[in-house]
Design a protein around this motif. Structure first.
Motif, PDB file in Angstrom:
ATOM      1  N   GLY A 173       0.784  -1.217   0.000  1.00  0.00           N
ATOM      2  CA  GLY A 173       0.000   0.000   0.000  1.00  0.00           C
ATOM      3  C   GLY A 173       0.817   1.269   0.000  1.00  0.00           C
ATOM      4  N   SER A 174       1.717   1.403   0.978  1.00  0.00           N
ATOM      5  CA  SER A 174       2.421   2.669   1.168  1.00  0.00           C
ATOM      6  C   SER A 174       3.312   3.036  -0.002  1.00  0.00           C
ATOM      7  CB  SER A 174       3.254   2.616   2.453  1.00  0.00           C
ATOM      8  OG  SER A 174       2.412   2.482   3.579  1.00  0.00           O
ATOM      9  N   THR A 175       3.764   2.071  -0.753  1.00  0.00           N
ATOM     10  CA  THR A 175       4.634   2.347  -1.895  1.00  0.00           C
ATOM     11  C   THR A 175       3.860   2.720  -3.139  1.00  0.00           C
ATOM     12  OG1 THR A 175       6.584   1.498  -3.048  1.00  0.00           O
ATOM     13  CG2 THR A 175       4.733  -0.002  -2.821  1.00  0.00           C
ATOM     14  N   GLY A 176       2.508   2.641  -3.094  1.00  0.00           N
ATOM     15  CA  GLY A 176       1.718   3.061  -4.239  1.00  0.00           C
ATOM     16  C   GLY A 176       0.781   2.032  -4.822  1.00  0.00           C
ATOM     17  N   GLY A 210      13.033  15.809 -13.379  1.00  0.00           N
ATOM     18  CA  GLY A 210      13.872  16.292 -12.296  1.00  0.00           C
ATOM     19  C   GLY A 210      13.128  16.695 -11.043  1.00  0.00           C
ATOM     20  N   GLN A 211      11.823  16.423 -10.960  1.00  0.00           N
ATOM     21  CA  GLN A 211      11.025  16.825  -9.795  1.00  0.00           C
ATOM     22  C   GLN A 211      10.080  15.693  -9.378  1.00  0.00           C
ATOM     23  OE1 GLN A 211       9.459  21.005  -9.805  1.00  0.00           O
ATOM     24  NE2 GLN A 211      10.091  20.944 -11.957  1.00  0.00           N
ATOM     25  N   VAL A 212      10.632  14.553  -9.059  1.00  0.00           N
ATOM     26  CA  VAL A 212       9.806  13.416  -8.649  1.00  0.00           C
ATOM     27  C   VAL A 212       8.970  13.797  -7.427  1.00  0.00           C
ATOM     28  CG1 VAL A 212       9.851  11.064  -7.753  1.00  0.00           C
ATOM     29  CG2 VAL A 212      11.412  11.738  -9.589  1.00  0.00           C
ATOM     30  N   GLY A 213       7.692  13.552  -7.500  1.00  0.00           N
ATOM     31  CA  GLY A 213       6.778  13.827  -6.391  1.00  0.00           C
ATOM     32  C   GLY A 213       6.116  15.185  -6.450  1.00  0.00           C
ATOM     33  N   ALA A 214       6.641  16.110  -7.233  1.00  0.00           N
ATOM     34  CA  ALA A 214       6.081  17.469  -7.262  1.00  0.00           C
ATOM     35  C   ALA A 214       4.673  17.474  -7.840  1.00  0.00           C
ATOM     36  CB  ALA A 214       6.992  18.392  -8.069  1.00  0.00           C
ATOM     37  N   ARG A 215       4.463  16.738  -8.927  1.00  0.00           N
ATOM     38  CA  ARG A 215       3.127  16.703  -9.542  1.00  0.00           C
ATOM     39  C   ARG A 215       2.121  16.044  -8.602  1.00  0.00           C
ATOM     40  NH1 ARG A 215       4.032  15.125 -14.982  1.00  0.00           N
ATOM     41  NH2 ARG A 215       3.862  17.347 -15.519  1.00  0.00           N
ATOM     42  N   GLY A 216       2.522  14.954  -7.966  1.00  0.00           N
ATOM     43  CA  GLY A 216       1.622  14.291  -7.023  1.00  0.00           C
ATOM     44  C   GLY A 216       1.222  15.205  -5.883  1.00  0.00           C
ATOM     45  N   TYR A 217       2.193  15.955  -5.350  1.00  0.00           N
ATOM     46  CA  TYR A 217       1.884  16.847  -4.232  1.00  0.00           C
ATOM     47  C   TYR A 217       0.960  17.975  -4.681  1.00  0.00           C
ATOM     48  CZ  TYR A 217       2.348  19.637  -0.036  1.00  0.00           C
ATOM     49  OH  TYR A 217       2.065  20.344   1.115  1.00  0.00           O
ATOM     50  N   GLU A 218       1.122  18.459  -5.890  1.00  0.00           N
ATOM     51  CA  GLU A 218       0.225  19.509  -6.376  1.00  0.00           C
ATOM     52  C   GLU A 218      -1.206  18.994  -6.488  1.00  0.00           C
ATOM     53  OE1 GLU A 218      -0.579  22.303 -10.292  1.00  0.00           O
ATOM     54  OE2 GLU A 218       1.470  21.591  -9.911  1.00  0.00           O
ATOM     55  N   VAL A 219      -1.372  17.775  -6.981  1.00  0.00           N
ATOM     56  CA  VAL A 219      -2.716  17.197  -7.064  1.00  0.00           C
ATOM     57  C   VAL A 219      -3.303  17.021  -5.663  1.00  0.00           C
ATOM     58  CG1 VAL A 219      -4.047  15.162  -7.782  1.00  0.00           C
ATOM     59  CG2 VAL A 219      -2.255  16.075  -9.268  1.00  0.00           C
ATOM     60  N   PHE A 220      -2.490  16.551  -4.734  1.00  0.00           N
ATOM     61  CA  PHE A 220      -2.927  16.411  -3.343  1.00  0.00           C
ATOM     62  C   PHE A 220      -3.430  17.744  -2.791  1.00  0.00           C
ATOM     63  CE2 PHE A 220      -1.247  17.106   1.047  1.00  0.00           C
ATOM     64  CZ  PHE A 220      -2.154  16.305   1.748  1.00  0.00           C
ATOM     65  N   THR A 221      -2.665  18.807  -3.004  1.00  0.00           N
ATOM     66  CA  THR A 221      -3.031  20.121  -2.480  1.00  0.00           C
ATOM     67  C   THR A 221      -4.301  20.648  -3.136  1.00  0.00           C
ATOM     68  OG1 THR A 221      -0.733  20.645  -1.955  1.00  0.00           O
ATOM     69  CG2 THR A 221      -2.237  22.497  -2.184  1.00  0.00           C
ATOM     70  N   ARG A 222      -4.388  20.503  -4.454  1.00  0.00           N
ATOM     71  CA  ARG A 222      -5.587  20.986  -5.153  1.00  0.00           C
ATOM     72  C   ARG A 222      -6.836  20.231  -4.707  1.00  0.00           C
ATOM     73  NH1 ARG A 222      -4.804  24.461  -9.378  1.00  0.00           N
ATOM     74  NH2 ARG A 222      -2.649  24.709 -10.129  1.00  0.00           N
ATOM     75  N   GLU A 251     -10.235  21.634  -2.744  1.00  0.00           N
ATOM     76  CA  GLU A 251     -11.575  21.424  -3.298  1.00  0.00           C
ATOM     77  C   GLU A 251     -12.429  20.493  -2.451  1.00  0.00           C
ATOM     78  OE1 GLU A 251     -12.855  23.131  -5.817  1.00  0.00           O
ATOM     79  OE2 GLU A 251     -10.956  24.252  -5.743  1.00  0.00           O
ATOM     80  N   GLY A 252     -11.903  20.066  -1.300  1.00  0.00           N
ATOM     81  CA  GLY A 252     -12.717  19.319  -0.358  1.00  0.00           C
ATOM     82  C   GLY A 252     -12.671  17.813  -0.469  1.00  0.00           C
ATOM     83  N   VAL A 253     -11.561  17.249  -0.974  1.00  0.00           N
ATOM     84  CA  VAL A 253     -11.385  15.790  -1.010  1.00  0.00           C
ATOM     85  C   VAL A 253      -9.970  15.463  -0.536  1.00  0.00           C
ATOM     86  CG1 VAL A 253     -11.287  13.715  -2.453  1.00  0.00           C
ATOM     87  CG2 VAL A 253     -13.055  15.442  -2.874  1.00  0.00           C
ATOM     88  N   LEU A 254      -9.876  14.559   0.430  1.00  0.00           N
ATOM     89  CA  LEU A 254      -8.579  14.126   0.934  1.00  0.00           C
ATOM     90  C   LEU A 254      -8.123  12.902   0.167  1.00  0.00           C
ATOM     91  CD1 LEU A 254      -6.314  14.422   3.067  1.00  0.00           C
ATOM     92  CD2 LEU A 254      -7.634  12.879   4.529  1.00  0.00           C
ATOM     93  N   ILE A 255      -6.970  13.014  -0.487  1.00  0.00           N
ATOM     94  CA  ILE A 255      -6.339  11.877  -1.136  1.00  0.00           C
ATOM     95  C   ILE A 255      -4.993  11.663  -0.475  1.00  0.00           C
ATOM     96  CG2 ILE A 255      -7.526  12.377  -3.303  1.00  0.00           C
ATOM     97  CD1 ILE A 255      -4.817  13.403  -4.390  1.00  0.00           C
ATOM     98  N   ARG A 256      -4.289  10.612  -0.857  1.00  0.00           N
ATOM     99  CA  ARG A 256      -2.942  10.380  -0.352  1.00  0.00           C
ATOM    100  C   ARG A 256      -2.021  10.241  -1.544  1.00  0.00           C
ATOM    101  NH1 ARG A 256       0.700   6.300   1.422  1.00  0.00           N
ATOM    102  NH2 ARG A 256       1.858   7.001   3.260  1.00  0.00           N
ATOM    103  N   ILE A 316       2.305   8.863  -7.118  1.00  0.00           N
ATOM    104  CA  ILE A 316       1.206   7.909  -7.151  1.00  0.00           C
ATOM    105  C   ILE A 316       0.137   8.347  -6.159  1.00  0.00           C
ATOM    106  CG2 ILE A 316       0.501   5.508  -6.816  1.00  0.00           C
ATOM    107  CD1 ILE A 316       3.442   4.733  -7.391  1.00  0.00           C
ATOM    108  N   ILE A 317      -1.080   8.505  -6.660  1.00  0.00           N
ATOM    109  CA  ILE A 317      -2.231   8.818  -5.815  1.00  0.00           C
ATOM    110  C   ILE A 317      -2.802   7.506  -5.306  1.00  0.00           C
ATOM    111  CG2 ILE A 317      -4.569   9.784  -5.789  1.00  0.00           C
ATOM    112  CD1 ILE A 317      -3.634  11.507  -8.232  1.00  0.00           C
ATOM    113  N   ALA A 318      -3.019   7.421  -3.999  1.00  0.00           N
ATOM    114  CA  ALA A 318      -3.648   6.238  -3.406  1.00  0.00           C
ATOM    115  C   ALA A 318      -4.993   6.644  -2.816  1.00  0.00           C
ATOM    116  CB  ALA A 318      -2.754   5.644  -2.321  1.00  0.00           C
ATOM    117  N   LEU A 319      -6.039   5.922  -3.181  1.00  0.00           N
ATOM    118  CA  LEU A 319      -7.378   6.139  -2.643  1.00  0.00           C
ATOM    119  C   LEU A 319      -7.842   4.876  -1.931  1.00  0.00           C
ATOM    120  CD1 LEU A 319      -9.015   8.061  -5.621  1.00  0.00           C
ATOM    121  CD2 LEU A 319      -8.441   8.999  -3.380  1.00  0.00           C
TER     122      LEU A 319
END
Length: 447
Positions: A231-234, A392-404, A408-413, A418-421
């Motif tokens: 799970g934790s690895t994606g 050159g920015q591993v994780g940056a896109r995932g964190y931006e999706v998490f923040t957005r 907008e009122g939905v908690l993801i991980r 990798i997004i985990a639901l």
């Protein structure tokens, strides 16, 4: 949200937040723009600025019955009034025995003993120590080596960290335990992308254990530990036949097999445990998280009878296993656990993921084709949505999706990109749709 709390900016400190050194968190980034959850009920958190936030992660894979369950709160309150704490070394209290019996009744046949811990990390280390003690009790004290798996996660104690295979969890801490090796992970994006349930390809990856047997000698290996679904690895789902093949290799060489079911236990895959879902039985499996619905820290390690019974030999006055914790079988945690099991039974939650699985997988796989999505994988009520990383920015896109999504009122991980639901098992179809739509909207505006 007010980000200029009293004391902020003085000598580089955000005083209301600075004292708490947060786990697995970019502390400086967080404290510059906090995301604070103040209340929770049912499927929703409420942020400190009053917004509802749909819980797409069951807290941290643990609140399977949702939040604010009055039955659990009342059971905890009653137990606090009756017996708040009792030691468990050479003493006992009734509720721990009651809870252990309820758990063994829920487990598959043959798992008639549980050892209580305080967390998933403690459960992993406990399982490893039981494995060592088992072999020593049988006169095979040379079996001291453990085999984990790349990208595995088994908590943050030195035992679990050593058999774990997530680089970021290890590299700050120097040498791990000696006598540990790792099999290859099973993630194969080229052959198994867009899998629903168990991927078709990769059973042969279990043969990597044979390589390590050849390298070290079977008579040196105590146990193999794997997450049935990592799970934790994606969200890495085992290929068809992989776990069965791994079990056969362990049997051939007298190696114990340990499942880490801290995430998969208690209904996440549509069955009480992954043991039930995959039909492949380990000698030991660990649990925590949803054991008490996340209300109080607690874990439980289940053992097959032959493992337990091997230690119940010799002088009956002797301590069979020199291991335990101050909070093993804590009476208040047991009360929370019993109330949680009642909810699971009364509401059919341990099998509800199976009822929702087709809807869940169809909804999540509909994200195929959205910007940056390179894979979606689902099983039970779990989804992994893998994004192409920025150069050159591993994780940056995932964190931006998490923040957005949070805004907008939905908690993801997210773990890396990798997004985990993994929502509470009480989730309704409309809430499943909202999670996917929020992720979709975030991806469309994410660079």
């Amino acid at each position: 949200m007010d980000q200029t709390l009293p004391g902020a900016g003085q000598a580089g400190h955000n005083r209301p937040l600075d004292a708490y050194w947060m786990p697995f968190t970019s502390n400086r980034r967080f404290k510059a723009a906090p995301k604070l959850l103040a209340e929770a009920k049912g499927m929703y958190y409420r942020s400190d600025d009053g917004r509802e936030v749909l819980d797409g992660t069951a807290g941290l894979w643990c609140c399977n019955a949702g939040h604010g369950r009055e039955e659990i709160a009342e059971a905890v309150y009653r137990q606090l009034q009756k017996l708040d704490y009792a030691p468990s070394f050479q003493l006992g209290h009734p509720i721990a025995f009651e809870f252990a019996e309820r758990l063994t009744d829920l487990a598959p046949e043959g798992y008639n003993h549980v050892f209580f811990t305080g967390s998933g990390s403690e459960s992993a280390d406990t399982a490893m120590k039981i494995a060592l003690a088992y072999h020593r009790a049988r006169g095979e004290g040379t079996r001291t080596r453990f085999i984990g798996r790349e990208r595995g996660y088994h908590g943050v104690g030195f035992g679990g960290m050593s058999v774990g295979g997530i680089m970021g969890n290890r590299r700050q801490f120097g040498a791990m335990l000696p006598g540990v090796d790792h099999m290859r992970h099973t993630h194969d994006l080229e052959r198994n992308a867009w899998s629903v349930g168990e991927p078709e390809h990769g059973a042969e990856l279990a043969d990597d254990l044979e390589r390590l047997v050849g390298l070290h000698g079977a008579d040196t290996i105590a146990a193999v530990i794997v997450e049935p679904v990592a799970g934790s690895t994606g969200v890495l789902v085992p290929p068809k036949g992989y776990l069965k093949r791994l079990r056969e290799i362990c049997d051939r060489h007298g190696i114990l097999m340990i499942y880490d079911e801290v995430i998969t236990g208690f209904g996440r895959l549509g069955t009480p445990f992954a043991v039930d879902r995959f039909g492949v039985e380990p000698d030991i499996f660990t649990t925590a998280k949803a054991l008490t619905n996340g209300v109080l820290p607690m874990g439980a390690v289940f053992t097959k009878d032959h493992v337990h019974d091997a230690l119940m030999q010799g002088d009956e006055a002797a301590i069979e296993l020199f291991h335990g914790y101050t909070y093993s079988g804590h009476p208040v945690a047991c009360a929370a656990g019993l109330a949680t099991l009642d909810i699971y039974a009364n509401e059919g939650l341990l099998t509800r993921a199976a009822e929702l699985e087709t809807l869940w997988s169809d909804t999540m796989h509909a994200l195929r084709g959205e910007p940056h999505v390179i894979d979606v994988r689902t099983i039970g009520l779990v989804a992994g949505i893998e994004l192409a990383p920025r150069a050159g920015q591993v994780g940056a896109r995932g964190y931006e999706v998490f923040t957005r999504c949070f805004e907008e009122g939905v908690l993801i991980r997210v773990t890396g990109d990798i997004i985990a639901l993994s929502p509470p098992l009480i989730v309704e179809p409309g809430e499943v749709a909202r999670m996917a739509e929020c992720v979709r909207d975030a991806l469309k505006v994410c660079e």
